[in-house]
Design a protein around this motif. Structure first.
Motif, PDB file in Angstrom:
ATOM      1  N   PRO A 170       0.806  -1.226   0.000  1.00 26.22           N
ATOM      2  CA  PRO A 170       0.000   0.000   0.000  1.00 26.22           C
ATOM      3  C   PRO A 170       0.841   1.279   0.000  1.00 26.22           C
ATOM      4  N   ARG A 171       2.040   1.215   0.588  1.00 27.98           N
ATOM      5  CA  ARG A 171       2.914   2.402   0.568  1.00 27.98           C
ATOM      6  C   ARG A 171       3.326   2.740  -0.869  1.00 27.98           C
ATOM      7  N   ALA A 172       3.596   1.682  -1.653  1.00 31.26           N
ATOM      8  CA  ALA A 172       3.986   1.897  -3.046  1.00 31.26           C
ATOM      9  C   ALA A 172       2.813   2.492  -3.825  1.00 31.26           C
ATOM     10  N   VAL A 173       1.611   1.986  -3.569  1.00 29.48           N
ATOM     11  CA  VAL A 173       0.436   2.489  -4.293  1.00 29.48           C
ATOM     12  C   VAL A 173       0.252   3.988  -4.013  1.00 29.48           C
ATOM     13  N   ALA A 174       0.360   4.375  -2.730  1.00 26.15           N
ATOM     14  CA  ALA A 174       0.213   5.802  -2.376  1.00 26.15           C
ATOM     15  C   ALA A 174       1.321   6.628  -3.024  1.00 26.15           C
ATOM     16  N   CYS A 175       2.524   6.067  -3.032  1.00 26.49           N
ATOM     17  CA  CYS A 175       3.680   6.783  -3.588  1.00 26.49           C
ATOM     18  C   CYS A 175       3.519   6.968  -5.103  1.00 26.49           C
ATOM     19  N   ALA A 176       3.135   5.875  -5.785  1.00 20.14           N
ATOM     20  CA  ALA A 176       2.973   5.956  -7.244  1.00 20.14           C
ATOM     21  C   ALA A 176       1.850   6.935  -7.586  1.00 20.14           C
ATOM     22  N   GLN A 177       0.774   6.901  -6.814  1.00 21.37           N
ATOM     23  CA  GLN A 177      -0.339   7.828  -7.100  1.00 21.37           C
ATOM     24  C   GLN A 177       0.147   9.273  -7.000  1.00 21.37           C
ATOM     25  N   GLU A 178       0.965   9.533  -6.006  1.00 22.74           N
ATOM     26  CA  GLU A 178       1.469  10.901  -5.827  1.00 22.74           C
ATOM     27  C   GLU A 178       2.396  11.294  -6.986  1.00 22.74           C
ATOM     28  N   ASN A 179       3.277  10.362  -7.373  1.00 27.45           N
ATOM     29  CA  ASN A 179       4.211  10.684  -8.456  1.00 27.45           C
ATOM     30  C   ASN A 179       3.524  10.790  -9.813  1.00 27.45           C
ATOM     31  N   LEU A 180       2.484   9.981 -10.016  1.00 31.82           N
ATOM     32  CA  LEU A 180       1.892   9.891 -11.359  1.00 31.82           C
ATOM     33  C   LEU A 180       0.731  10.874 -11.569  1.00 31.82           C
ATOM     34  N   GLN A 181       0.265  11.460 -10.475  1.00 30.00           N
ATOM     35  CA  GLN A 181      -0.694  12.573 -10.576  1.00 30.00           C
ATOM     36  C   GLN A 181      -1.873  12.303 -11.487  1.00 30.00           C
ATOM     37  N   GLY A 182      -2.451  11.116 -11.381  1.00 31.40           N
ATOM     38  CA  GLY A 182      -3.671  10.835 -12.136  1.00 31.40           C
ATOM     39  C   GLY A 182      -3.451  10.442 -13.596  1.00 31.40           C
ATOM     40  N   THR A 183      -2.191  10.357 -14.055  1.00 31.85           N
ATOM     41  CA  THR A 183      -1.963   9.985 -15.461  1.00 31.85           C
ATOM     42  C   THR A 183      -2.082   8.480 -15.664  1.00 31.85           C
ATOM     43  N   VAL A 184      -2.045   7.737 -14.549  1.00 29.18           N
ATOM     44  CA  VAL A 184      -2.052   6.272 -14.601  1.00 29.18           C
ATOM     45  C   VAL A 184      -3.029   5.776 -13.547  1.00 29.18           C
ATOM     46  N   GLU A 185      -3.755   4.700 -13.871  1.00 33.15           N
ATOM     47  CA  GLU A 185      -4.595   4.077 -12.841  1.00 33.15           C
ATOM     48  C   GLU A 185      -3.695   3.176 -11.993  1.00 33.15           C
ATOM     49  N   VAL A 186      -3.674   3.391 -10.689  1.00 35.63           N
ATOM     50  CA  VAL A 186      -2.792   2.601  -9.813  1.00 35.63           C
ATOM     51  C   VAL A 186      -3.657   1.759  -8.881  1.00 35.63           C
ATOM     52  N   LEU A 187      -3.455   0.436  -8.907  1.00 40.18           N
ATOM     53  CA  LEU A 187      -4.295  -0.467  -8.112  1.00 40.18           C
ATOM     54  C   LEU A 187      -3.467  -1.245  -7.111  1.00 40.18           C
ATOM     55  N   GLU A 188      -4.018  -1.407  -5.908  1.00 38.76           N
ATOM     56  CA  GLU A 188      -3.358  -2.279  -4.930  1.00 38.76           C
ATOM     57  C   GLU A 188      -3.863  -3.689  -5.149  1.00 38.76           C
ATOM     58  N   THR A 189      -3.007  -4.534  -5.668  1.00 42.14           N
ATOM     59  CA  THR A 189      -3.427  -5.900  -5.959  1.00 42.14           C
ATOM     60  C   THR A 189      -2.203  -6.800  -6.094  1.00 42.14           C
ATOM     61  N   ASP A 190      -2.447  -8.101  -6.003  1.00 43.30           N
ATOM     62  CA  ASP A 190      -1.382  -9.068  -6.222  1.00 43.30           C
ATOM     63  C   ASP A 190      -1.204  -9.218  -7.739  1.00 43.30           C
ATOM     64  N   LEU A 191      -0.054  -8.888  -8.235  1.00 43.59           N
ATOM     65  CA  LEU A 191       0.315  -9.029  -9.651  1.00 43.59           C
ATOM     66  C   LEU A 191      -0.593  -8.247 -10.610  1.00 43.59           C
ATOM     67  N   TYR A 192      -1.478  -8.954 -11.350  1.00 46.53           N
ATOM     68  CA  TYR A 192      -2.151  -8.322 -12.490  1.00 46.53           C
ATOM     69  C   TYR A 192      -3.453  -7.605 -12.146  1.00 46.53           C
TER      70      TYR A 192
END
Ligand SMILES: C[S@@+](CC[C@H](N)C(=O)[O-])C[C@H]1O[C@@H](n2cnc3c(N)ncnc32)[C@H](O)[C@@H]1O
Length: 303
Positions: A170-192
């Motif tokens: 979940p830390r990575a998901v929050a971090c990626a969301q902050e870095n990507l600023q809505g340009t990418v859909e970021v999901l917390e999930t196992d693999l795919y």
């Protein structure tokens, strides 16, 4: 325990089973920890030097203000807490890195890693993803195990219309969301994520070992569980004509080729970079493996 203790005595006490609560000057505690580090490599022993905090405030001489850094790493304060100095220095370092960010030439931008999230301090694998020719029909890409979101950001910059990124931390998901600023859909999930993509990108943890701490989970993959899960999922999640790009270092080629074959994949290309970091072995390379289902028609690059 205060400034009068010698490193040898402190280590004797620790080896005897004590934990040491520091009462002296904060900077002297740092020096003691460095001296202990020259005498032992055992993490458990090094973590026995403790700093008392109260709502993340340290009431010692020459102590830094770590309240913001601790809130970022641990969440809201919960009163009195003893924190190993070694861990606290990691929290401070992570906070500084997050504030400063890491400049990546491939993005011409900074990526800001959070505490506990894999930081792209070595950028050769990012450059490999930035330089590899993207199959021309690519509209949707998945970035599996996105960490800070760095590779997803490269894919967006390369013009791919839709990028979906996942991570199970979940830390990575929050971090990626902050870095990507809505340009990418970021999901917390196992693999795919659900569905299929034309391009699947993944830089999994490279070392097949059991993770012991939160920080380990980005670099250790027990029994290659993530790598195998990723490879075995490619056929189900790849659109016809698509490719999976795997970033990998440190593993033996034979082991990888066997895994690819067992997952019904074949290699359509490989690019390599020589790591520039200090501890790289002379023969070490970081590789981008381009894979496709073994029964798929090869993608031929137009001249
Ligand atoms: C080596 S890091 C790479 C991070 C980022 N892609 C990069 O290249 O900088 C591996 C990432 O995979 C994530 N991860 C490990 N197992 C996973 C799983 N089963 N599903 C999704 N993500 C996973 C970790 O949390 C970590 O963020």
């Amino acid at each position: 325990m205060d400034d009068s203790v010698s490193a040898d005595r402190a280590l004797r006490l620790i080896r005897g089973g004590s934990t040491l609560r520091w009462e002296g000057d904060f900077q002297n505690a740092r020096q003691l920890l460095a001296a202990l580090g020259r005498r032992t490599r055992r993490v458990q022993q090094l973590n026995s030097l403790l700093i008392a905090t109260s709502d993340y405030e340290i009431r010692l001489r020459r102590a830094p203000d770590v309240r913001h850094a601790c809130r970022q790493a641990y969440g809201p304060p919960t009163g009195d807490r003893l924190i190993p100095l070694r861990e606290l220095l990691g929290v401070i370092g992570a906070h500084q890195l997050r504030e400063r960010g890491i400049y990546l030439p491939a993005l011409n931008a900074r990526i800001h890693p959070h505490y506990g999230v894999f930081a792209p301090t070595r950028s050769e694998y990012v450059d490999l993803i930035a330089a590899e020719p993207v199959p021309p029909t690519t509209k949707v890409a998945f970035d599996i195990g996105t960490g800070t979101g760095v590779l997803a950001a490269v894919l967006v910059r390369r013009g791919i219309q839709k990028v979906v990124a996942t991570d199970n931390n979940p830390r990575a998901v929050a971090c990626a969301q902050e870095n990507l600023q809505g340009t990418v859909e970021v999901l917390e999930t196992d693999l795919y994520p659900p569905g299929q993509a034309d391009l699947i990108v993944c830089n999994p943890p490279w070392v097949s070992k059991r993770p012991r701490t939160l920080l380990d989970t980005a670099v250790f993959d027990e029994d290659s569980r993530m790598l195998r899960g990723l490879l075995y999922g490619v056929r189900e999640h790849l659109n016809p004509g698509g490719e999976a790009w795997l970033i990998m270092g440190l593993r033996s080629r034979d082991e990888l080729l066997t895994m690819f074959r067992e997952a019904g994949l074949r290699v359509v290309g490989r690019s390599s970079a020589v790591p520039t970091h200090r501890r790289a072995r002379a023969d070490e390379t970081t590789d981008l493996w381009r894979l496709c289902p073994s029964d798929a028609a090869p993608f031929v690059e137009e001249a």
